[in-house]
Design an enzyme around this catalytic site. Structure first.
Site, short mmCIF file in Angstrom:
data_model
loop_
_atom_site.label_atom_id
_atom_site.label_comp_id
_atom_site.label_asym_id
_atom_site.label_seq_id
_atom_site.Cartn_x
_atom_site.Cartn_y
_atom_site.Cartn_z
NE ARG A 60 22.64 15.87 52.30
CZ ARG A 60 21.56 16.61 51.37
NH1 ARG A 60 21.45 18.21 52.17
NH2 ARG A 60 20.27 16.70 50.58
CG HIS A 106 20.67 13.53 46.64
ND1 HIS A 106 19.97 12.89 47.45
CD2 HIS A 106 20.50 14.73 46.42
CE1 HIS A 106 19.25 13.74 47.95
NE2 HIS A 106 19.36 14.32 47.29
CD GLN A 159 15.91 15.32 45.05
OE1 GLN A 159 16.37 15.71 45.21
NE2 GLN A 159 15.09 15.17 44.31
CG ASP A 210 22.04 20.28 41.01
OD1 ASP A 210 20.90 20.93 41.97
OD2 ASP A 210 22.34 18.89 41.50
CB CYS A 251 17.29 18.24 43.08
SG CYS A 251 18.99 18.80 43.01
NE ARG A 256 14.66 14.07 47.96
CZ ARG A 256 15.01 14.38 48.70
NH1 ARG A 256 15.07 15.58 49.09
NH2 ARG A 256 16.24 13.15 49.29
N1 NVA Z 1 23.96 18.83 43.50
C1 NVA Z 1 23.53 19.63 45.05
C2 NVA Z 1 22.27 18.48 45.22
C3 NVA Z 1 21.97 19.06 46.41
C4 NVA Z 1 20.44 18.51 46.33
C5 NVA Z 1 24.59 19.33 45.47
O1 NVA Z 1 25.10 18.48 46.04
O2 NVA Z 1 24.90 20.57 46.56
N1 CP Z 2 17.32 17.94 47.68
C1 CP Z 2 17.76 17.96 48.49
O1 CP Z 2 18.82 17.22 48.43
O2 CP Z 2 17.44 19.54 49.44
P1 CP Z 2 18.41 19.01 50.51
O3 CP Z 2 19.57 19.00 50.22
O4 CP Z 2 17.36 20.29 51.00
O5 CP Z 2 18.25 18.03 51.73
#
Ligand code: NVA
Ligand code: CP
Length: 329
Positions: free
Chosen positions: A108, A135, A138, A231, A272, A312
């Protein structure tokens, strides 16, 4: 046709056929039912799994860790201050080292190119746990939840409202195109997706009969929706422009008025997570208008967000099992 995903990476859904995506969803359903029945196969016995996190995470990290333990694997968390990747050592070198010790690597982070480079050099499956661009794990949880609610993906009217050019919008658009859905991005024009990713989705839609639309009109975008999805308005790494985003995206907040505009009393809400939906976080106290969804909708009967969060784990487990040691049938 039998599906074989052993040895594959999961970097973006664009790399997977609709049949492969369905295989992962079916496997996730099966693993979920078996866990609920107390049945564990230990498909990942003696596997070692590296979990690299440049950005924070609750769900993705915990999903990988719990899935590993359920299946007999050993996870190792590597946070941004724990390893040299990209700072003192090239991504390609880190990939080759980790690939000789671990059986699979989750990444990540920020640049999508980093996860592509890891995959190129690791020699073991690499899974994208979120980059600035995509992502994919997700979306598997989102689609598992949609199937649980509606029994299908094809033809589902899916409206994604908010930041139309972030990792979630991109990945949902590609996933929806692959699965033949009626997908709309409802966002201000300045936040419409990158034309290259939109074009890619349109290409897949041609093959599957999906409809992919971009609109800045809430009324048009949510009409007839089975699912409304949103989101956060500023993703990880975009904190500095939060004020600007709140001003731009306030008209796209998911609330009762938006649900009424669907004309569908059974419209479902997905997110998400993490989400701003009340004033009980540090950031929402600092920015009172930060909420992309109202408390009424988030906590209401139409909201499946915690079922989605649980999924998830089942879908990430399916990805690891399918790519490392798939069941014979
Ligand atoms: N768009 C958000 C998704 C988090 C799961 C981010 O990248 O912070
Ligand atoms: N939805 C998601 O990816 O959550 P986290 O950022 O907590 O992993």
């Amino acid at each position: 046709m039998s599906i074989q995903l052993k040895g594959r990476h999961l970097l973006k859904l664009a790399d997977f056929s609709p049949q492969e995506i369905l295989y992962l969803l079916d496997l996730a359903d099966r693993l979920k039912a078996e866990k609920k029945a107390g049945v564990y196969h230990k498909y990942l016995a003696n596997k070692n799994i590296a979990l690299i996190f440049e950005k924070p995470s609750t769900r993705t990290r915990c999903a990988f860790v719990v899935a590993c333990y359920d299946e007999g694997a050993h996870p190792e968390y590597l946070g941004k201050n724990d390893i040299q990747i990209g700072k003192k050592e090239t991504v390609a070198d880190t990939a080759r080292v980790l690939g000789r010790m671990f059986d699979g690597i989750q990444f990540r982070g920020f640049k999508h190119q980093t996860v592509e480079t890891l995959a190129e050099f690791a020699g073991v499956p690499v899974w994208n746990g979120l980059t600035d661009t995509f992502h994919p794990t997700q979306i598997l949880a989102d689609f598992q939840t949609v199937r649980e609610q509606f029994g299908r993906l094809k033809g589902i009217v899916f409206a994604y409202c908010g930041d139309g050019r972030n990792n979630m919008a991109n990945s949902l658009m590609i996933g929806a195109a692959k699965m033949g859905m009626d997908f709309r991005i409802v966002a201000p024009k300045s936040l419409f997706p990158d034309p290259k990713i939109h074009e890619m989705a349109l290409g897949f839609a041609k093959e599957t009969g999906a409809s992919i639309r971009l609109t800045d009109s809430v009324a048009e975008g949510v009409k007839g929706a089975d699912v409304i999805y949103t989101d956060v308005w500023a993703s990880m790494g975009e904190e500095a422009i939060l004020g600007e985003r709140i001003a731009l995206l306030s008209p796209y907040q998911v609330n009762r008025a938006m649900f009424d505009q669907t004309g569908n009393p059974n419209c479902t809400f997905l997110h998400c997570l993490p989400a701003f939906h009340n004033q009980d976080t540090e950031l929402s106290q600092q920015f009172p208008n930060i909420c992309e969804v109202t408390e009424e909708i988030f906590e209401g009967p139409m909201s499946l967000v915690f079922q989605q969060a649980e999924n998830r784990m089942h879908t990430i487990k399916a990805v690891m099992v399918a790519t490392l040691n798939p069941p014979a049938n």
